[in-house]
Motif scaffolding. Sequence first.
Motif, PDB file in Angstrom:
ATOM      1  N   PRO A   1       0.841  -1.212   0.000  1.00  0.00           N
ATOM      2  CA  PRO A   1       0.000   0.000   0.000  1.00  0.00           C
ATOM      3  C   PRO A   1       0.872   1.256   0.000  1.00  0.00           C
ATOM      4  CG  PRO A   1      -0.783  -1.579   1.632  1.00  0.00           C
ATOM      5  CD  PRO A   1       0.543  -2.085   1.154  1.00  0.00           C
ATOM      6  N   LEU A   2       0.611   2.153  -0.930  1.00  0.00           N
ATOM      7  CA  LEU A   2       1.461   3.319  -1.130  1.00  0.00           C
ATOM      8  C   LEU A   2       0.949   4.542  -0.379  1.00  0.00           C
ATOM      9  CD1 LEU A   2       2.180   3.063  -4.965  1.00  0.00           C
ATOM     10  CD2 LEU A   2       3.618   2.273  -3.071  1.00  0.00           C
ATOM     11  N   SER A   3       1.883   5.362   0.068  1.00  0.00           N
ATOM     12  CA  SER A   3       1.587   6.681   0.623  1.00  0.00           C
ATOM     13  C   SER A   3       1.372   7.615  -0.560  1.00  0.00           C
ATOM     14  CB  SER A   3       2.753   7.150   1.504  1.00  0.00           C
ATOM     15  OG  SER A   3       2.478   8.397   2.096  1.00  0.00           O
ATOM     16  N   ARG A   4       0.151   7.698  -1.028  1.00  0.00           N
ATOM     17  CA  ARG A   4      -0.126   8.248  -2.348  1.00  0.00           C
ATOM     18  C   ARG A   4       0.090   9.759  -2.456  1.00  0.00           C
ATOM     19  NH1 ARG A   4      -2.331   5.077  -5.898  1.00  0.00           N
ATOM     20  NH2 ARG A   4      -3.370   6.825  -6.937  1.00  0.00           N
ATOM     21  N   GLY A   5       0.193  10.444  -1.345  1.00  0.00           N
ATOM     22  CA  GLY A   5       0.576  11.844  -1.417  1.00  0.00           C
ATOM     23  C   GLY A   5       2.037  12.004  -1.811  1.00  0.00           C
ATOM     24  N   ARG A   6       2.810  10.930  -1.650  1.00  0.00           N
ATOM     25  CA  ARG A   6       4.234  10.954  -1.957  1.00  0.00           C
ATOM     26  C   ARG A   6       4.569  10.207  -3.249  1.00  0.00           C
ATOM     27  NH1 ARG A   6       3.474  10.370   3.535  1.00  0.00           N
ATOM     28  NH2 ARG A   6       4.617  11.845   4.862  1.00  0.00           N
ATOM     29  N   THR A   7       3.980   9.030  -3.417  1.00  0.00           N
ATOM     30  CA  THR A   7       4.306   8.167  -4.556  1.00  0.00           C
ATOM     31  C   THR A   7       3.044   7.466  -5.029  1.00  0.00           C
ATOM     32  OG1 THR A   7       6.580   7.759  -3.796  1.00  0.00           O
ATOM     33  CG2 THR A   7       5.634   6.147  -5.302  1.00  0.00           C
ATOM     34  N   ILE A   8       2.845   7.438  -6.333  1.00  0.00           N
ATOM     35  CA  ILE A   8       1.737   6.685  -6.918  1.00  0.00           C
ATOM     36  C   ILE A   8       2.303   5.591  -7.822  1.00  0.00           C
ATOM     37  CG2 ILE A   8       0.052   8.561  -6.744  1.00  0.00           C
ATOM     38  CD1 ILE A   8       0.594   9.268  -9.636  1.00  0.00           C
ATOM     39  N   GLU A   9       1.448   4.673  -8.224  1.00  0.00           N
ATOM     40  CA  GLU A   9       1.900   3.539  -9.037  1.00  0.00           C
ATOM     41  C   GLU A   9       2.594   3.996 -10.313  1.00  0.00           C
ATOM     42  OE1 GLU A   9      -1.315   2.033  -6.361  1.00  0.00           O
ATOM     43  OE2 GLU A   9      -1.012   3.824  -7.592  1.00  0.00           O
ATOM     44  N   ALA A  10       2.113   5.079 -10.903  1.00  0.00           N
ATOM     45  CA  ALA A  10       2.716   5.568 -12.147  1.00  0.00           C
ATOM     46  C   ALA A  10       4.185   5.938 -11.956  1.00  0.00           C
ATOM     47  CB  ALA A  10       1.940   6.780 -12.668  1.00  0.00           C
ATOM     48  N   ASP A  11       4.533   6.432 -10.784  1.00  0.00           N
ATOM     49  CA  ASP A  11       5.936   6.774 -10.505  1.00  0.00           C
ATOM     50  C   ASP A  11       6.815   5.525 -10.514  1.00  0.00           C
ATOM     51  OD1 ASP A  11       4.987   9.372 -10.045  1.00  0.00           O
ATOM     52  OD2 ASP A  11       4.788   9.016  -7.893  1.00  0.00           O
ATOM     53  N   ILE A  12       6.307   4.452  -9.922  1.00  0.00           N
ATOM     54  CA  ILE A  12       7.082   3.215  -9.839  1.00  0.00           C
ATOM     55  C   ILE A  12       7.173   2.549 -11.203  1.00  0.00           C
ATOM     56  CG2 ILE A  12       7.146   0.925  -8.786  1.00  0.00           C
ATOM     57  CD1 ILE A  12       5.856   2.194  -6.300  1.00  0.00           C
ATOM     58  N   HIS A  13       6.085   2.544 -11.938  1.00  0.00           N
ATOM     59  CA  HIS A  13       6.127   1.975 -13.295  1.00  0.00           C
ATOM     60  C   HIS A  13       7.107   2.757 -14.169  1.00  0.00           C
ATOM     61  CE1 HIS A  13       2.950  -1.128 -13.235  1.00  0.00           C
ATOM     62  NE2 HIS A  13       2.409  -0.373 -12.285  1.00  0.00           N
ATOM     63  N   ALA A  14       7.117   4.085 -14.028  1.00  0.00           N
ATOM     64  CA  ALA A  14       8.066   4.899 -14.796  1.00  0.00           C
ATOM     65  C   ALA A  14       9.500   4.557 -14.424  1.00  0.00           C
ATOM     66  CB  ALA A  14       7.796   6.380 -14.561  1.00  0.00           C
ATOM     67  N   ALA A  15       9.755   4.353 -13.136  1.00  0.00           N
ATOM     68  CA  ALA A  15      11.112   4.017 -12.686  1.00  0.00           C
ATOM     69  C   ALA A  15      11.590   2.722 -13.329  1.00  0.00           C
ATOM     70  CB  ALA A  15      11.143   3.903 -11.166  1.00  0.00           C
ATOM     71  N   PHE A  16      10.744   1.694 -13.357  1.00  0.00           N
ATOM     72  CA  PHE A  16      11.116   0.434 -13.996  1.00  0.00           C
ATOM     73  C   PHE A  16      11.366   0.635 -15.489  1.00  0.00           C
ATOM     74  CE2 PHE A  16       9.336  -1.746 -10.250  1.00  0.00           C
ATOM     75  CZ  PHE A  16      10.294  -2.747 -10.076  1.00  0.00           C
ATOM     76  N   ALA A  17      10.512   1.424 -16.144  1.00  0.00           N
ATOM     77  CA  ALA A  17      10.666   1.649 -17.584  1.00  0.00           C
ATOM     78  C   ALA A  17      11.972   2.346 -17.902  1.00  0.00           C
ATOM     79  CB  ALA A  17       9.479   2.461 -18.108  1.00  0.00           C
ATOM     80  N   TYR A  18      12.331   3.353 -17.118  1.00  0.00           N
ATOM     81  CA  TYR A  18      13.548   4.112 -17.386  1.00  0.00           C
ATOM     82  C   TYR A  18      14.792   3.347 -16.954  1.00  0.00           C
ATOM     83  CZ  TYR A  18      11.150   8.265 -19.005  1.00  0.00           C
ATOM     84  OH  TYR A  18      10.401   9.148 -19.749  1.00  0.00           O
ATOM     85  N   ALA A  19      14.674   2.489 -15.974  1.00  0.00           N
ATOM     86  CA  ALA A  19      15.815   1.653 -15.603  1.00  0.00           C
ATOM     87  C   ALA A  19      16.120   0.634 -16.688  1.00  0.00           C
ATOM     88  CB  ALA A  19      15.526   0.944 -14.274  1.00  0.00           C
ATOM     89  N   THR A  20      15.081   0.228 -17.422  1.00  0.00           N
ATOM     90  CA  THR A  20      15.247  -0.762 -18.488  1.00  0.00           C
ATOM     91  C   THR A  20      15.747  -0.127 -19.776  1.00  0.00           C
ATOM     92  OG1 THR A  20      13.485  -2.103 -17.549  1.00  0.00           O
ATOM     93  CG2 THR A  20      14.073  -2.528 -19.840  1.00  0.00           C
ATOM     94  N   ASP A  21      15.238   1.046 -20.114  1.00  0.00           N
ATOM     95  CA  ASP A  21      15.590   1.730 -21.356  1.00  0.00           C
ATOM     96  C   ASP A  21      16.305   3.029 -21.047  1.00  0.00           C
ATOM     97  OD1 ASP A  21      15.804   2.906 -23.825  1.00  0.00           O
ATOM     98  OD2 ASP A  21      13.658   2.740 -24.327  1.00  0.00           O
ATOM     99  N   THR A  22      17.619   3.014 -21.147  1.00  0.00           N
ATOM    100  CA  THR A  22      18.417   4.193 -20.795  1.00  0.00           C
ATOM    101  C   THR A  22      18.382   5.277 -21.872  1.00  0.00           C
ATOM    102  OG1 THR A  22      20.411   3.171 -21.720  1.00  0.00           O
ATOM    103  CG2 THR A  22      19.973   2.810 -19.367  1.00  0.00           C
ATOM    104  N   THR A  23      17.732   4.998 -23.002  1.00  0.00           N
ATOM    105  CA  THR A  23      17.680   5.972 -24.085  1.00  0.00           C
ATOM    106  C   THR A  23      16.416   6.840 -24.024  1.00  0.00           C
ATOM    107  OG1 THR A  23      16.564   4.482 -25.647  1.00  0.00           O
ATOM    108  CG2 THR A  23      18.977   4.385 -25.542  1.00  0.00           C
ATOM    109  N   LYS A  24      15.476   6.476 -23.175  1.00  0.00           N
ATOM    110  CA  LYS A  24      14.234   7.240 -23.104  1.00  0.00           C
ATOM    111  C   LYS A  24      14.492   8.651 -22.606  1.00  0.00           C
ATOM    112  CE  LYS A  24      10.597   5.389 -21.160  1.00  0.00           C
ATOM    113  NZ  LYS A  24       9.557   5.427 -22.215  1.00  0.00           N
ATOM    114  N   PRO A  25      13.957   9.661 -23.274  1.00  0.00           N
ATOM    115  CA  PRO A  25      14.104  11.041 -22.760  1.00  0.00           C
ATOM    116  C   PRO A  25      13.250  11.215 -21.513  1.00  0.00           C
ATOM    117  CG  PRO A  25      12.655  11.017 -24.670  1.00  0.00           C
ATOM    118  CD  PRO A  25      13.209   9.633 -24.545  1.00  0.00           C
ATOM    119  N   ALA A  26      13.703  12.086 -20.630  1.00  0.00           N
ATOM    120  CA  ALA A  26      12.959  12.342 -19.398  1.00  0.00           C
ATOM    121  C   ALA A  26      11.571  12.910 -19.712  1.00  0.00           C
ATOM    122  CB  ALA A  26      13.732  13.316 -18.519  1.00  0.00           C
ATOM    123  N   PHE A  27      10.594  12.555 -18.913  1.00  0.00           N
ATOM    124  CA  PHE A  27       9.253  13.107 -19.077  1.00  0.00           C
ATOM    125  C   PHE A  27       9.071  14.321 -18.174  1.00  0.00           C
ATOM    126  CE2 PHE A  27       8.637  10.067 -15.570  1.00  0.00           C
ATOM    127  CZ  PHE A  27       7.923  10.832 -14.662  1.00  0.00           C
TER     128      PHE A  27
END
Length: 207
Positions: free
Chosen positions: A179-205
Amino acid sequence: MEPQWLTYGKRLQSIASTGLHFTRDRFDRERYEEIATIANEMLSALGDVPIERISDLIPDFARGYATPKVDVRGALVEENMILLVREECDGLWTLPGGFADVGLSPARNIEKEMREEAGLKVSARRLFGVRHKASSGYPADVRDFYKMFFLCDRTDNALPEPGLETIEARFFGIDDLPPLSRGRTIEADIHAAFAYATDTTKPAFFD
């Protein structure tokens, strides 16, 4: 890089401003006003300008031009798992991070937060995103935030451990999030972290 004494002066101003904003004690107010005066005198001496010019730049510490706060969050992804910490204040989980401190760069801020909240020494590798909190999927907040997200690399072999404001620190898989402290972190933040850790060429959003 700015002179160290300039950093000290700005930090003292920040402490005075925050103290004056929150205190309800008249004796504490006097102490914070003294800190503000010392900070102004330091900056005046450093800039070789009259103290009045410094004071005029900051006429009232408790009020001022409102700007968004800056929140920094760090993502440490290892073996398809991500580091999260459990907040003492609400018992929920989040990416390590918090308000950026005056006097430190964004990267140094998140390295400090990771050390304080999870007991790990890391190096900020890249900024992968900036969100405007009010424009994203977080709960409503009367304060306005820019949230900066960094991929981090571990620089030591320590095991995660909680800090002063956290009660747990450990790794989770993407399909096993707590269960996330949603005022601080939401699922989209974690999914983005995994995506950017996998693909180092993605430009920052950004918003």
